[in-house]
Design an enzyme around this catalytic site. Structure first.
Site, PDB file in Angstrom:
ATOM      1  N   TYR A 204       0.798  -1.367  -0.314  1.00 36.90           N
ATOM      2  CA  TYR A 204      -0.144   0.031  -0.107  1.00 36.90           C
ATOM      3  C   TYR A 204       0.955   1.152  -0.303  1.00 36.90           C
ATOM      4  CZ  TYR A 204      -4.754  -1.834   0.883  1.00 36.90           C
ATOM      5  OH  TYR A 204      -6.309  -2.649   0.661  1.00 36.90           O
TER       6      TYR A 204
ATOM      7  N   LYS B  83       3.337 -15.463   2.343  1.00 40.19           N
ATOM      8  CA  LYS B  83       3.512 -15.949   0.739  1.00 40.19           C
ATOM      9  C   LYS B  83       5.117 -16.288   0.358  1.00 40.19           C
ATOM     10  CE  LYS B  83       1.811 -18.047  -3.232  1.00 40.19           C
ATOM     11  NZ  LYS B  83       0.691 -18.462  -3.255  1.00 40.19           N
TER      12      LYS B  83
ATOM     13  N   ASP C 248      -3.161 -18.367  -0.171  1.00 40.13           N
ATOM     14  CA  ASP C 248      -3.902 -18.671  -0.934  1.00 40.13           C
ATOM     15  C   ASP C 248      -5.075 -19.699   0.073  1.00 40.13           C
ATOM     16  OD1 ASP C 248      -1.510 -20.054  -0.517  1.00 40.13           O
ATOM     17  OD2 ASP C 248      -1.839 -20.614  -3.018  1.00 40.13           O
TER      18      ASP C 248
ATOM     19  N   ASP D 261      -6.270  -6.942   4.152  1.00 41.88           N
ATOM     20  CA  ASP D 261      -8.047  -6.192   3.554  1.00 41.88           C
ATOM     21  C   ASP D 261      -8.404  -7.027   2.507  1.00 41.88           C
ATOM     22  OD1 ASP D 261      -9.365  -4.028   2.522  1.00 41.88           O
ATOM     23  OD2 ASP D 261      -8.074  -4.838   0.618  1.00 41.88           O
TER      24      ASP D 261
ATOM     25  N   ASP E  52     -11.917  -8.919   4.601  1.00 41.03           N
ATOM     26  CA  ASP E  52     -13.545  -9.146   4.212  1.00 41.03           C
ATOM     27  C   ASP E  52     -14.133 -10.175   4.129  1.00 41.03           C
ATOM     28  OD1 ASP E  52     -14.251  -5.714   3.804  1.00 41.03           O
ATOM     29  OD2 ASP E  52     -14.540  -6.580   0.911  1.00 41.03           O
TER      30      ASP E  52
HETATM   31  C1  IPM Z   1     -10.312  -1.189   3.785  1.00 37.82           C
HETATM   32  C2  IPM Z   1     -10.686  -0.403   2.789  1.00 37.82           C
HETATM   33  C3  IPM Z   1      -9.347   0.437   2.083  1.00 37.82           C
HETATM   34  C4  IPM Z   1      -8.475  -0.772   2.251  1.00 37.82           C
HETATM   35  C5  IPM Z   1      -9.622   1.312   1.438  1.00 37.82           C
HETATM   36  C6  IPM Z   1     -10.926   2.146   1.941  1.00 37.82           C
HETATM   37  C7  IPM Z   1      -8.643   1.734   1.223  1.00 37.82           C
HETATM   38  O1  IPM Z   1     -10.795  -1.669   1.903  1.00 37.82           O
HETATM   39  O2  IPM Z   1     -10.332  -0.787   4.765  1.00 37.82           O
HETATM   40  O3  IPM Z   1     -10.411  -2.801   4.475  1.00 37.82           O
HETATM   41  O4  IPM Z   1      -8.066  -1.268   1.345  1.00 37.82           O
HETATM   42  O5  IPM Z   1      -7.465  -0.490   3.191  1.00 37.82           O
HETATM   43 MG    MG Z   2     -10.894  -3.768   2.771  1.00 34.36          MG
END
Ligand code: IPM
Ligand code: MG
Length: 357
Positions: free
Chosen positions: A140, A190, A222, A246, A250
């Site tokens: 990032y 990884k 993975d 990240d 999710d």
């Molecule tokens: C998160 C989001 C952010 C990230 C984006 C919005 C920049 O997806 O906080 O997980 O990728 O960190």
């Molecule tokens: Mg995210």
């Protein structure tokens, strides 16, 4: 008096942070706490007002406050503008300016909402995972990064880079977290392909020597994705890099079926932190009173515990949320079909009413 910066942001952000502020005000009443709140725009809302997603006034409030509560940033309106001015840039700016390197993302299945998951109940019942995501390094923020060259023959690149001190500090965060929980830590990398991951693994193993009680394991990203949907309860604490975290977080949030319920914390090395719901700005339902404010309210509980070491307030919030759910109060995202649906404000009121000293 402790100050909490409130950065409502975009989409449903303002609606959910409003309810969290009501909870903070009620804590002041009940516990004679003296939290003051101060509001500044962030993300698209700040871009509209000041031409920048993270204006100086917002950044300086974030720096001077004792803790930050952020709603959400982003929306279709700002997708086409220059990358440097997009709402997401505000989040990244806050993380790096405040050195919020340790991102805690719990994925908990609330027993009252067991049916909300798309996975079989036996796979997810009792699920309680903590993902510790490195938040200020890796691909990032790494350089060099660019898109360059002649049209038709351009190249784009980013750099995934970690230094030993960066890996050490996030590893310590994760081991400490594991010590407070079931003492199992899985580091995700990884290392079969990437040198940066090889170093990551080496340093995590080294740091682990200071935590002999914690059972440390390693998994490739993975495989970790696969294991997370196959048998998520095998995990206690997961530690990983910025980008892998990240993605994994999710997936983990969806296991619970209730992304509207999950809080998060991003901490520096002194316990100062930014707290935010895991869900995004949900522009499709913004301004309609449909959003679930519980993730933001639970983020305040995390703030009470992690930044203010105020277990009393944290526990009171969590108990009130639990009681609200037990009483069958549901916003649309967590309601079963046919169940009565309440608005964002009604959900906020339900929690405030159930807060007891
Ligand atoms: C998160 C989001 C952010 C990230 C984006 C919005 C920049 O997806 O906080 O997980 O990728 O960190
Ligand atoms: Mg995210």
């Amino acid at each position: 008096m402790p100050t909490i910066a409130i950065l409502p942001g975009d989409g449903i952000g303002p609606e959910v942070t409003d309810q969290a502020v009501r909870v903070i005000e009620k804590l002041n009443e009940l516990f004679d706490a003296q939290f003051t709140t101060e509001l500044q725009p962030v993300g698209g809302a700040a871009y509209e007002m000041h031409g920048h997603p993270l204006p100086e006034s917002t950044l300086s409030l974030a720096k001077s406050a004792d803790a930050i509560l952020l709603g959400a940033v982003g929306g279709p309106k700002w997708e086409a503008i220059d990358r440097q001015l997009r709402p997401e840039k505000a989040l990244l700016g806050l993380r790096s300016e405040l050195d919020l390197f340790s991102n805690l993302r719990p994925a908990i299945l609330f027993p009252e909402l067991a049916d909300a998951s798309t996975l079989k109940p036996e796979v997810v019942s009792g699920l309680d995972i903590m993902i510790v995501r490195e938040l200020t390094g890796g691909i990032y923020f790494g350089g060099p990064r660019a898109i360059e060259g002649e049209a038709g023959n351009r190249k784009g690149y980013n750099t995934m880079v970690y230094t030993e001190p960066e890996i050490e500090r996030i590893a310590h965060s994760a081991f400490r977290m594991a010590m407070q929980r079931d003492k199992r830590l899985c580091s995700v990398d990884k290392a079969n392909v990437l040198e940066v991951s090889e170093l990551w693994r080496e340093v995590v193993i080294e740091v682990g020597k200071s935590y002999p009680e914690v059972e440390l394991s390693h998994m490739y990203i993975d495989n970790a994705c696969m294991q997370l949907v196959r048998a998520p309860k095998q995990f206690d604490v997961i530690v990983t890099t910025n980008m892998f975290g990240d993605i994994l977080s999710d997936a983990a949030s969806m296991l619970t079926g209730s992304i509207g319920m999950l809080p998060s914390a991003s901490l520096d090395s002194n316990g100062k932190g930014m707290y935010e719901p895991v869900h995004g700005s949900a522009p499709d339902i913004a301004g309609q009173g449909k959003a679930n404010p519980l993730a933001t309210i639970l983020s305040v509980a995390m703030m009470m515990r992690s930044t203010f070491a105020n277990e009393q307030c944290a526990a009171a919030i969590e108990a009130a949320v639990k009681q609200t759910l037990a009483d069958g109060i549901r916003t649309g995202d967590i309601a079963a079909s046919g169940e009565k649906i309440v608005s964002t404000v009604e959900m906020g009121s339900a929690v405030v009413e159930r807060l007891i000293g």
